[in-house]
Design an enzyme around this catalytic site. Structure first.
Site, PDB file in Angstrom:
ATOM      1  N   SER A  14       0.813  -1.213   0.000  1.00 55.28           N
ATOM      2  CA  SER A  14       0.000   0.000   0.000  1.00 55.28           C
ATOM      3  C   SER A  14       0.850   1.268   0.000  1.00 55.28           C
ATOM      4  O   SER A  14       0.568   2.211  -0.749  1.00 55.28           O
ATOM      5  CB  SER A  14      -0.949  -0.008   1.203  1.00 55.28           C
ATOM      6  OG  SER A  14      -0.226  -0.091   2.422  1.00 55.28           O
ATOM      7  N   LYS A 108      10.085   1.068   7.863  1.00 58.32           N
ATOM      8  CA  LYS A 108      10.188   1.519   9.255  1.00 58.32           C
ATOM      9  C   LYS A 108      10.413   0.319  10.166  1.00 58.32           C
ATOM     10  O   LYS A 108       9.505  -0.142  10.856  1.00 58.32           O
ATOM     11  CB  LYS A 108       8.929   2.298   9.638  1.00 58.32           C
ATOM     12  CG  LYS A 108       8.757   3.564   8.812  1.00 58.32           C
ATOM     13  CD  LYS A 108       7.460   4.280   9.113  1.00 58.32           C
ATOM     14  CE  LYS A 108       7.353   5.552   8.285  1.00 58.32           C
ATOM     15  NZ  LYS A 108       6.082   6.279   8.534  1.00 58.32           N
ATOM     16  N   GLY A 136       7.230   9.774   8.036  1.00 58.64           N
ATOM     17  CA  GLY A 136       6.326  10.742   8.638  1.00 58.64           C
ATOM     18  C   GLY A 136       4.955  10.147   8.850  1.00 58.64           C
ATOM     19  O   GLY A 136       4.740   8.942   8.661  1.00 58.64           O
ATOM     20  N   LYS A 191       8.204   4.072  16.833  1.00 61.53           N
ATOM     21  CA  LYS A 191       6.783   4.377  17.045  1.00 61.53           C
ATOM     22  C   LYS A 191       5.905   3.157  16.784  1.00 61.53           C
ATOM     23  O   LYS A 191       4.791   3.062  17.313  1.00 61.53           O
ATOM     24  CB  LYS A 191       6.355   5.571  16.199  1.00 61.53           C
ATOM     25  CG  LYS A 191       6.547   5.412  14.689  1.00 61.53           C
ATOM     26  CD  LYS A 191       5.378   4.755  13.993  1.00 61.53           C
ATOM     27  CE  LYS A 191       5.678   4.505  12.536  1.00 61.53           C
ATOM     28  NZ  LYS A 191       4.542   3.911  11.808  1.00 61.53           N
ATOM     29  N   ASP A 244       4.417  11.003  13.361  1.00 66.17           N
ATOM     30  CA  ASP A 244       4.213   9.620  12.942  1.00 66.17           C
ATOM     31  C   ASP A 244       3.623   8.788  14.081  1.00 66.17           C
ATOM     32  O   ASP A 244       2.771   7.921  13.873  1.00 66.17           O
ATOM     33  CB  ASP A 244       5.548   9.029  12.492  1.00 66.17           C
ATOM     34  CG  ASP A 244       5.389   7.832  11.557  1.00 66.17           C
ATOM     35  OD1 ASP A 244       4.244   7.440  11.289  1.00 66.17           O
ATOM     36  OD2 ASP A 244       6.415   7.299  11.111  1.00 66.17           O
ATOM     37  N   THR A 248       0.016   6.716  13.896  1.00 68.62           N
ATOM     38  CA  THR A 248       0.073   5.255  13.988  1.00 68.62           C
ATOM     39  C   THR A 248      -0.648   4.739  15.220  1.00 68.62           C
ATOM     40  O   THR A 248      -1.206   3.646  15.199  1.00 68.62           O
ATOM     41  CB  THR A 248       1.548   4.788  13.999  1.00 68.62           C
ATOM     42  OG1 THR A 248       2.244   5.416  12.928  1.00 68.62           O
ATOM     43  CG2 THR A 248       1.654   3.292  13.823  1.00 68.62           C
ATOM     44  N   SER A 254      -3.857   1.802  10.921  1.00 69.46           N
ATOM     45  CA  SER A 254      -2.520   1.405  11.363  1.00 69.46           C
ATOM     46  C   SER A 254      -2.457  -0.100  11.610  1.00 69.46           C
ATOM     47  O   SER A 254      -3.201  -0.634  12.433  1.00 69.46           O
ATOM     48  CB  SER A 254      -2.160   2.153  12.648  1.00 69.46           C
ATOM     49  OG  SER A 254      -1.062   1.550  13.299  1.00 69.46           O
ATOM     50  N   ARG A 255      -1.544  -0.760  10.938  1.00 73.67           N
ATOM     51  CA  ARG A 255      -1.413  -2.214  11.105  1.00 73.67           C
ATOM     52  C   ARG A 255      -0.902  -2.561  12.503  1.00 73.67           C
ATOM     53  O   ARG A 255      -1.352  -3.534  13.112  1.00 73.67           O
ATOM     54  CB  ARG A 255      -0.455  -2.766  10.040  1.00 73.67           C
ATOM     55  CG  ARG A 255      -0.967  -2.600   8.630  1.00 73.67           C
ATOM     56  CD  ARG A 255      -0.167  -3.391   7.625  1.00 73.67           C
ATOM     57  NE  ARG A 255       1.176  -2.905   7.439  1.00 73.67           N
ATOM     58  CZ  ARG A 255       1.529  -1.986   6.544  1.00 73.67           C
ATOM     59  NH1 ARG A 255       0.604  -1.412   5.791  1.00 73.67           N
ATOM     60  NH2 ARG A 255       2.778  -1.619   6.394  1.00 73.67           N
ATOM     61  N   ASN A 256       0.035  -1.780  13.015  1.00 75.81           N
ATOM     62  CA  ASN A 256       0.583  -2.066  14.345  1.00 75.81           C
ATOM     63  C   ASN A 256      -0.469  -1.837  15.431  1.00 75.81           C
ATOM     64  O   ASN A 256      -0.592  -2.635  16.359  1.00 75.81           O
ATOM     65  CB  ASN A 256       1.819  -1.202  14.587  1.00 75.81           C
ATOM     66  CG  ASN A 256       2.976  -1.613  13.699  1.00 75.81           C
ATOM     67  OD1 ASN A 256       3.646  -2.605  13.954  1.00 75.81           O
ATOM     68  ND2 ASN A 256       3.198  -0.866  12.632  1.00 75.81           N
ATOM     69  N   GLU A 281       5.461  -4.097  11.293  1.00 74.93           N
ATOM     70  CA  GLU A 281       6.888  -4.121  11.611  1.00 74.93           C
ATOM     71  C   GLU A 281       7.158  -4.138  13.117  1.00 74.93           C
ATOM     72  O   GLU A 281       8.153  -4.690  13.572  1.00 74.93           O
ATOM     73  CB  GLU A 281       7.594  -2.920  10.982  1.00 74.93           C
ATOM     74  CG  GLU A 281       7.737  -2.974   9.467  1.00 74.93           C
ATOM     75  CD  GLU A 281       8.885  -3.875   9.015  1.00 74.93           C
ATOM     76  OE1 GLU A 281       9.550  -4.479   9.885  1.00 74.93           O
ATOM     77  OE2 GLU A 281       9.103  -3.969   7.797  1.00 74.93           O
TER      78      GLU A 281
END
Length: 354
Positions: A14, A108, A136, A191, A244, A248, A254-256, A281
């Protein structure tokens, strides 16, 4: 036949696709993807339905699954692949790069084992090429939907940074420059671990007070480790740090944060990751961050509890209780005595493991 391109973006996820879309506004751009179906969709329908369904891409953007063809004529190479495959993709691309072509990382994370930042990998694999990062508070779908956003191009060479700034800037995507590559990369990396913590407390049903505490104390942890590793404090107060972190920690995109939220609800990490088509990540970075914190004598309780949850030795609820039960102390904190103690502990661990 693929047209000659100034910008080659490696990775059709993405964010890689979105950055390629942005660059295509200014320069001929090619997107390298492993998946032939994604290549066909970008070239035939100006879309990436696998990761960005419902969004149109710039009509001049082209895609290929031929890595050598993608990078051999490029004047800028952008690495948008996960940290786990960053080195092998860079090693595959390096022999085909034109001299002095800058390499920009979107990744990241930190490399497992070596604990290296992505620009450090570029410097190892392709030492003759300037290495930097674009980082960012950048959520891909919001940018493609036409919402205004900002980012930072981190590059030690101001002249190269200014040239790259023009490559990625559009009417609604404003790019700043920063020569603190270490700080910018670490901001984007650290982050993700704090976003896992933010998601966990959301999954536990906590409110805004709790989330604000996690974000604020998480930013303090990021700044402590980031400056200990050579970054500048002001970087962590800017877009690559606080900006950022906020995006996030708070965004449903946000995947995290998503992984953390599911863990907070009591789900197993393995099944959460199995449902995902892209990489979070922070899951892989948390353990590396804890190691680096010990090595540099920096106390990072939030990151340590996140890693314990990732390992399965704590539940999210138990980790939260552990954090709330810690000894009260001043804010801001004096880390000198804590740092000395942690450095002694790390030296003991290293001697014991020999």
């Amino acid at each position: 036949m693929l047209m000659s391109s100034r910008v080659a973006v490696m990775g059709g996820g993405s964010w890689g696709t979105t950055v390629a879309h942005l660059a295509a506004h200014n320069e001929p751009t090619v997107l390298w993807c492993r998946d032939p179906e994604t290549v066909a969709a970008v070239n035939g329908r100006h879309a990436n339905p696998r990761y960005l369904a419902g969004f149109d891409l710039h009509p001049r953007l082209r895609a290929t699954d031929d890595l050598e063809q993608a990078v051999s004529e490029a004047e800028v190479v952008v690495m948008g692949v996960p940290s786990s495959v960053f080195r092998p993709v860079m090693e595959q691309a390096a022999p085909h790069l034109r001299p002095w072509v800058p390499v920009v990382s979107l990744t990241k994370g930190l490399e497992q084992g070596t604990r290296r930042r992505m620009t450090e990998i570029v410097n190892q694999v392709a030492p003759a090429h300037p290495a930097g990062a674009l980082t960012g508070p950048n959520l891909a779908k919001e940018i493609l939907a036409g919402h205004a956003a900002t980012s930072v191009i981190a590059m030690a060479d101001d002249t190269v940074a200014a040239a790259l700034q023009e490559v990625f800037t559009t009417d609604l995507f404003r790019v700043y420059t920063n020569d603190d590559v270490v700080g910018c990369e670490l901001g984007g990396t650290l982050k993700n671990v704090i976003a896992l913590a933010s998601g966990m407390v959301d999954g536990l049903g906590a409110g805004d007070n709790t989330r604000a505490a996690v974000i604020t104390r998480g930013l303090a942890e990021m700044g402590r480790l980031g400056t200990a590793m050579g970054g500048r404090a002001d970087t962590f107060a800017g877009l690559a740090g606080m900006g950022d972190l906020l995006a996030t920690c708070m965004s449903p995109q946000s995947r995290n944060r998503h992984v953390g939220e599911q863990l907070g609800r009591g789900r197993k990490l393995k099944e959460v990751l199995a449902e995902m088509d892209q990489v979070a990540e922070g899951v892989f970075t948390a353990g590396v961050v804890v190691e680096l914190a010990a090595e540099h004598g920096v106390e990072m309780p939030l990151s340590g509890e996140v890693f314990a949850v990732i390992k399965g030795t704590r539940t999210a609820a138990r980790a939260t209780k552990m954090l709330m039960g810690r000894q009260a102390r001043p804010e801001p904190e004096d880390d000198k005595s804590q740092g000395s103690r942690l450095r002694r502990m790390w030296q003991f661990v290293r001697r014991s493991s020999r």
